[in-house]
Enzyme design. Structure first.
Site, short mmCIF file in Angstrom:
data_model
loop_
_atom_site.label_atom_id
_atom_site.label_comp_id
_atom_site.label_asym_id
_atom_site.label_seq_id
_atom_site.Cartn_x
_atom_site.Cartn_y
_atom_site.Cartn_z
N CYS A 72 0.90 -1.23 -0.04
CA CYS A 72 0.45 0.14 -0.11
C CYS A 72 1.00 1.29 0.05
O CYS A 72 2.31 0.91 -0.57
CB CYS A 72 -1.23 -0.07 1.63
N VAL A 73 0.25 2.04 0.64
CA VAL A 73 1.09 3.35 0.49
C VAL A 73 2.64 3.37 1.75
O VAL A 73 3.94 3.96 0.72
CB VAL A 73 0.50 4.50 0.97
#
Length: 469
Positions: A27-28
């Protein structure tokens, strides 16, 4: 050659080798692994790697915190070294389900349904918060609201309220979209189903009690069966169960109806069967069940406010560890739809603030520069509503900050429950939480101070006690 080659090799070794990886995505900020056996992970070795800012296991996934802007490069190097093909988040979720028991799968299903619609709910909550500030009496002026003192702002507040209320007025459509998608059907049909349940021709669910008492509820006569002509605005359970039925009928028909006539058969038949079932059985039964849940929760907090606030406020952090906190999102939405607000969500906000303060204090106490940076960044994240980095990366690692946060949020929860604090909706679960408080505003501010300050004091005290031992 990648500058991360050595560190990635160390990460692979620490999680049990490439043969222990079922799937991996990112993810980020984090690498998200579906591992075959999490017992093979060497956490101490993993935490010593400079690139790693923390790690934790949740919902059957083992997540390694790397950091924004770096994680994608690390992921590419990891794929290159292991030969594991690039995977989507859905691939990893499916692979991780093998590590879950039935209860965890049920909780994960709820999370998969409600998390995608959270941005719309939180956005609506923030806008409602602005409306609350403009229309709430006693915030800026004694016994008067801002728009009463400055009437020119009244229409602006009205438009803000209209925009904000849309997500809650058509909540079944949002849930229908997400639920049908989760159950394997067409999301578009889920939206249509949700809109059917709140059609303007139906009696609004919020007016049902008054209309029932007055004997003014319209009905259908379906082959001799009397069916009440009511909608399900703000309700969660009816659309959840109806969405499951719709998706299963759609999947069943799609497999059996020739492709050339699917457009003419599948959607119309699926919606007709589900629509009739919703108004005849699913809606009334689930509406009653939802009201029972609401009445039960309200009764507990009306009769045992202090105990309820202490337990829910104090144990919310533990619920996050197990993932069971997602279950209470549905309860919050049910309360909002039934009584116009939730007294559970404000305690969530205090719990997040407390975890952030505990992590912040560990940043002040530790001499490890890497841990100090993780503590500060995760504290900011917790103050803005995302507690996993603070909890799993900092507080649970040392244990006593987590305990300090739980004690503090329990005391804060006890206080605001006794004061009858309520949120009109779900907002950002941290410092901005005051925006959505529509009852007991200043009591909630005091609760925020307790949740912010007390963990700092307790974490310092517990750290000294640990040193003495």
């Amino acid at each position: 050659m990648s500058s991360y080659k050595e560190s990635v090799g160390q990460i692979i070794d620490a999680i049990g080798g490439e043969e222990n990886i079922n799937a991996v995505t990112h993810c980020v900020t984090r690498l998200r692994f579906a591992l075959k056996d999490e017992g093979k992970v060497d956490k101490e070795k993993l935490d010593e790697i400079d690139l790693v800012k923390g790690s934790f296991s949740t919902n059957g996934q083992f997540q390694v915190v790397i950091g924004q802007g770096t994680v994608n490069k690390v992921y590419n190097e990891l794929v290159a070294q292991t030969g594991v093909g690039e995977a989507s988040k859905d691939d990893v979720k499916k692979a991780s389900e093998s590590n879950m028991n039935p209860l965890q799968r049920a909780i994960k299903t709820l999370a998969d349904i409600f998390i995608p619609i959270l941005p719309a709910i939180v956005t609506a909550g923030l806008l409602l918060g602005i409306n609350n500030i403009l229309t709430g009496s006693g915030i800026f002026f004694e016994d008067q609201s801002l728009i009463e003192v400055y009437p020119a702002w009244a229409d602006i507040a009205n438009i803000i309220n209209l925009i904000a209320n849309t997500a809650f007025t058509f909540l079944p459509a949002l849930i229908g979209w997400s639920a049908v998608k989760r159950f394997g059907g067409s999301p578009l049909l889920g939206i249509v189903l949700g809109l059917i349940l709140v059609h303007p021709d139906l009696l609004n669910a919020w007016a049902y009690g008054e209309a029932k008492a007055a004997g003014e509820v319209e009905t259908w006569n379906i082959l001799g069966l009397t069916v009440e002509k009511i909608g399900y605005q703000g309700q969660v359970l009816p659309v959840l169960f109806a969405s499951y039925l719709l998706a299963k009928i759609e999947v069943f028909l799609t497999k059996r109806v020739p492709e050339g006539i699917q457009l003419l058969v599948v959607a119309p038949v699926a919606l007709l069967i589900t629509g009739f079932a919703s108004f005849i059985a699913i809606g009334p039964i689930m509406f009653a069940a939802g009201n029972l849940i609401t009445d039960g929760v309200v009764s507990i907090f009306e009769n045992f406010a202090a105990l309820g606030g202490l337990l829910y406020g104090g144990l919310y952090g533990a619920l996050v560890i197990t993932g069971m906190h997602h279950t209470f999102l549905a309860v919050d939405l049910q309360l909002i739809g039934s009584i116009g607000g939730t007294f559970l969500w404000p305690m969530l906000a205090l719990s997040n603030i407390a975890q952030g303060s505990a992590a912040l204090t560990m940043g002040l106490l530790t001499k490890n520069e890497k841990q100090k940076g993780l503590s500060y960044t995760s504290a900011v994240s917790a103050y803005l509503g995302v507690t996993e980095p603070a909890m799993f990366g900092v507080n649970l690692r040392y244990r006593y900050p987590f305990i300090a946060a739980m004690i503090s949020s329990g005391i804060g929860g006890l206080f605001i429950s006794m004061q009858g604090v309520r949120a009109s909706t779900i907002g950002v679960g941290g410092l901005p939480g005051f925006l959505v408080i529509d009852r007991g505003f200043w009591a909630f501010i005091i609760g925020m101070v307790i949740a912010f300050v007390l963990p700092i004091i307790l974490t310092f005290v517990f750290s000294n006690f640990k040193k003495e031992k």
